[in-house]
Enzyme design. Structure first.
Site, PDB file in Angstrom:
ATOM      1  N   ASP A  65       5.479  47.846  42.581  1.00 39.28           N
ATOM      2  CA  ASP A  65       5.447  48.135  44.005  1.00 39.28           C
ATOM      3  C   ASP A  65       4.023  48.449  44.440  1.00 39.28           C
ATOM      4  O   ASP A  65       3.419  49.413  43.945  1.00 39.28           O
ATOM      5  CB  ASP A  65       6.365  49.332  44.274  1.00 39.28           C
ATOM      6  CG  ASP A  65       6.526  49.575  45.749  1.00 39.28           C
ATOM      7  OD1 ASP A  65       7.088  48.692  46.410  1.00 39.28           O
ATOM      8  OD2 ASP A  65       6.065  50.615  46.232  1.00 39.28           O
ATOM      9  N   THR A  98       4.228  45.485  50.771  1.00 33.50           N
ATOM     10  CA  THR A  98       2.997  46.273  50.644  1.00 33.50           C
ATOM     11  C   THR A  98       1.928  45.486  49.880  1.00 33.50           C
ATOM     12  O   THR A  98       0.765  45.510  50.251  1.00 33.50           O
ATOM     13  CB  THR A  98       3.255  47.616  49.928  1.00 33.50           C
ATOM     14  OG1 THR A  98       3.801  47.365  48.643  1.00 33.50           O
ATOM     15  CG2 THR A  98       4.208  48.480  50.685  1.00 33.50           C
ATOM     16  N   THR A  99       2.338  44.756  48.848  1.00 35.96           N
ATOM     17  CA  THR A  99       1.371  43.954  48.100  1.00 35.96           C
ATOM     18  C   THR A  99       0.820  42.857  49.010  1.00 35.96           C
ATOM     19  O   THR A  99      -0.393  42.623  49.069  1.00 35.96           O
ATOM     20  CB  THR A  99       2.049  43.345  46.854  1.00 35.96           C
ATOM     21  OG1 THR A  99       2.795  44.357  46.204  1.00 35.96           O
ATOM     22  CG2 THR A  99       1.027  42.775  45.895  1.00 35.96           C
ATOM     23  N   ASP A 394      13.192  49.449  48.570  1.00 40.14           N
ATOM     24  CA  ASP A 394      12.750  48.221  49.228  1.00 40.14           C
ATOM     25  C   ASP A 394      13.950  47.422  49.749  1.00 40.14           C
ATOM     26  O   ASP A 394      13.939  46.937  50.875  1.00 40.14           O
ATOM     27  CB  ASP A 394      11.947  47.330  48.256  1.00 40.14           C
ATOM     28  CG  ASP A 394      10.529  47.847  48.051  1.00 40.14           C
ATOM     29  OD1 ASP A 394      10.295  49.041  48.319  1.00 40.14           O
ATOM     30  OD2 ASP A 394       9.652  47.057  47.627  1.00 40.14           O
TER      31      ASP A 394
END
Ligand code: ATP
Ligand code: MG
Length: 548
Positions: A65, A98-99, A394
């Protein structure tokens, strides 16, 4: 630090302050931010790798994550910290991507650096990026597909994609089902749209068993045991009192001295205390309650009386759990036992203490139309349950995103490639350096399919060329299929993601890139705050390390 003004040296800043300006400052900031993006880009997508992070105490976190990895890295450089914030904002706003957001921001900056080397001024890049960003959001909304907010099949697809890149990938179908049911359970209709809050879903983890032992509970799970051994461990048809006051005799706030002259007085005193506690328990029993959940303590004597009346009680329950219990059971939290009415009671089919691994937990289950539910996460070891919890977070978030804003786009870099194509067409209308900036922005978006291809072991340049030509041929959802290692129609593979995740990634990446590009002067105070000055723990730790 001294400044040379009109041939005179003037001291303006405190000694030890460091300053870097102009290109030097810009380069340093951009490099730092790019390093962050570079670090986590290998974890993007279903074939992305995980990172193992070891903190100062030797505790190990294994995660895929983006937000978690960056948070655990304890980044020091100020520009790099801004990238960490990008991931955090993305996580807070939409819960996934987020990545993606960090990779995008890094790529925008690297393209900007290339432009600056070609003598394009940062302000021109910033302006170009800003207009490209606005257009990108517009194009993204145009290509998005409208779905039904309660369409379980679509929601499950979206949840599976969020889980595909995580440790739980193998069990994604099973976990996706749980995530969809949980969110739909707590969603509420308001007008024509829906509202849903993932905070109403309690995720409790207990190492042991396997990931497929993870279950959804129609109610609330408390990591507490029943307070007294004489109490029932199982109460069907529960009528629950929710208390946020202690079931104890209040102690006086000031020191009081009692002179007791004979044993009778002492007994009278204790009897009185006991009577007060008994009255409280009688009051609870009189409204028909058979379960007590208390946020504060419960006196031993009161526990004993409750046990006699076959009441099950748990104490020191977290406030957030009390609120969830109220939502789940329809009960009302009461602040004073005397005010208790039968209408305050919550209802559940069953309250039961069960053994989960080595611990005892209390399950409040079978609530009528519960607006708060729980997920009990199981898995081989603590690290597995930790990462599973993050993955479930998520999945819950993406399902919530679609329930609240029912629009999706295909993943695998399909949406990004399509938007990049449309941005290039749009850039034809522009001239000069703005055109260059918009084109650079479009290329930055293509970092997503490029990275997905790279991580899947494909030839990234070939893949991108094939993607571009397919999009030119109006194959809108052509994207990278990392599983098969080829370019494919991602909508046919059921890889859908919430529109809001993509929009937020573009927004936060653009804002961070713009902010970093705008800085041309870094004035940093010396690390030690001077004699007697305040010191932050991180600073002193660093100084020790440097042996200053
Ligand atoms: N089965 C799949 N086929 C193709 N692409 C996929 C598939 N599953 C996921 N992806 C893509 O992988 C990317 C998401 O990867 P990942 O979940 O690792 O990062 P993220 O969502 O950006 O960040 P994080 O999940 O760490 O917050 C998205 O672009 C998504 O479209
Ligand atoms: Mg993800």
């Amino acid at each position: 630090m001294s400044f040379n003004i009109g041939g005179q040296n003037s001291i303006i800043l405190k000694e030890g302050t460091s300053r870097s300006q102009g290109r030097e400052a810009q380069n340093a900031n951009i490099q730092a931010a790019m390093i962050i993006a570079e670090t986590i880009r290998s974890s993007l997508g279903p074939k992305g790798m995980d990172k193992m992070l070891v903190d100062g105490f030797g505790d190990v976190t294994i995660s895929n994550d983006g937000a978690t990895i960056l948070d655990e890295m304890e980044v020091q450089h100020p520009a790099a910290k801004m990238m960490v914030e990008v991931a955090k904002t993305q996580d807070d706003e939409v819960g996934d991507g987020t990545t993606t957001a960090v990779v995008l921001a890094g790529e925008m900056l690297s393209k900007a650096l290339a432009l600056m080397n070609k003598d394009v001024h940062p302000t021109q890049i910033i302006d170009g990026y800003a207009s490209a960003g606005e257009k990108a959001l517009e194009f993204l909304q145009k290509i998005a597909l409208k779905v039904t907010p309660t369409d379980k099949t679509m929601l499950k697809k979206v949840a599976s994609v969020a889980l595909a890149s995580k440790l739980l990938a193998e069990q994604k179908e099973y976990i996706a089902d749980i995530a969809v049911s949980a969110v739909l359970q707590v969603a509420e209709k308001s007008g024509t749209s829906y509202r849903a809050d993932v905070d109403d879903i309690k995720v409790e983890k207990k190492p042991g068993g396997s990931l497929t032992d993870t279950v959804l509970i129609q109610g609330v799970l408390l990591d507490k045991e029943v307070v007294h051994p004489g109490m029932p461990k199982r109460v069907e048809n529960s009528k629950i009192v929710l208390l946020n006051c202690p079931i104890e005799v209040e102690k006086t706030e000031f020191d009081a001295k009692l002179n007791i002259e004979n044993p009778n007085q002492m007994k009278g005193f204790l009897d009185e205390e006991e009577k007060m506690l008994k009255d409280m328990v009688n009051k609870i029993a009189s409204v028909g309650a058979n379960v007590v959940v208390c946020e504060k303590g419960i006196d031993d004597v009161a526990q004993h009386f409750m046990a006699k009346k076959d009441i099950l009680a748990v104490r020191r329950v977290k406030q957030s759990d009390m609120e969830k219990l109220a939502k789940a059971t329809g009960g009302r939290i009461v602040t004073n036992v005397e005010d208790l009415k039968s209408s305050d009671l919550g209802h559940a089919k069953l309250t039961e203490e069960r053994k989960v691994s080595d611990d005892k937990m209390t399950f409040v289950e079978g609530c009528k139309n519960p607006k708060a539910v729980s997920i009990l996460v199981r898995g081989g070891t603590e690290r597995v349950t930790d990462e599973a919890e993050r993955a479930i977070h998520d999945a819950l978030c993406v399902v919530r995103d679609v329930v609240v804003d029912p629009r999706v786009v295909a993943g695998g870099g399909a949406a990004e490639t399509e938007v990049a194509k449309q941005l290039r067409t749009y850039s034809q209308k522009l001239t000069g350096k703005e055109q260059l900036a918009v084109q650079a922005y479009a290329e930055a978006l293509e970092a997503i399919p490029l990275t997905l291809a790279e991580n899947a072991g494909m030839d990234p340049i070939n893949a991108l060329m094939e993607l571009r030509s397919k999009h030119q041929a109006k194959q809108r959802w052509a994207g990278i299929d990392p599983i098969k290692g080829k370019v494919n129609d991602l909508s046919k593979l059921n890889v859908f993601e919430p529109l809001v995740v993509k929009m937020q990634a573009i927004k936060s990446a653009g804002e961070a890139a713009g902010m970093i590009l705008r800085i041309d002067d870094v004035i940093a105070a010396s690390k030690s705050a001077g004699a007697g000055g305040p010191k932050r723990p991180e600073d002193s730790a660093k100084e020790e390390g440097e042996g200053e």
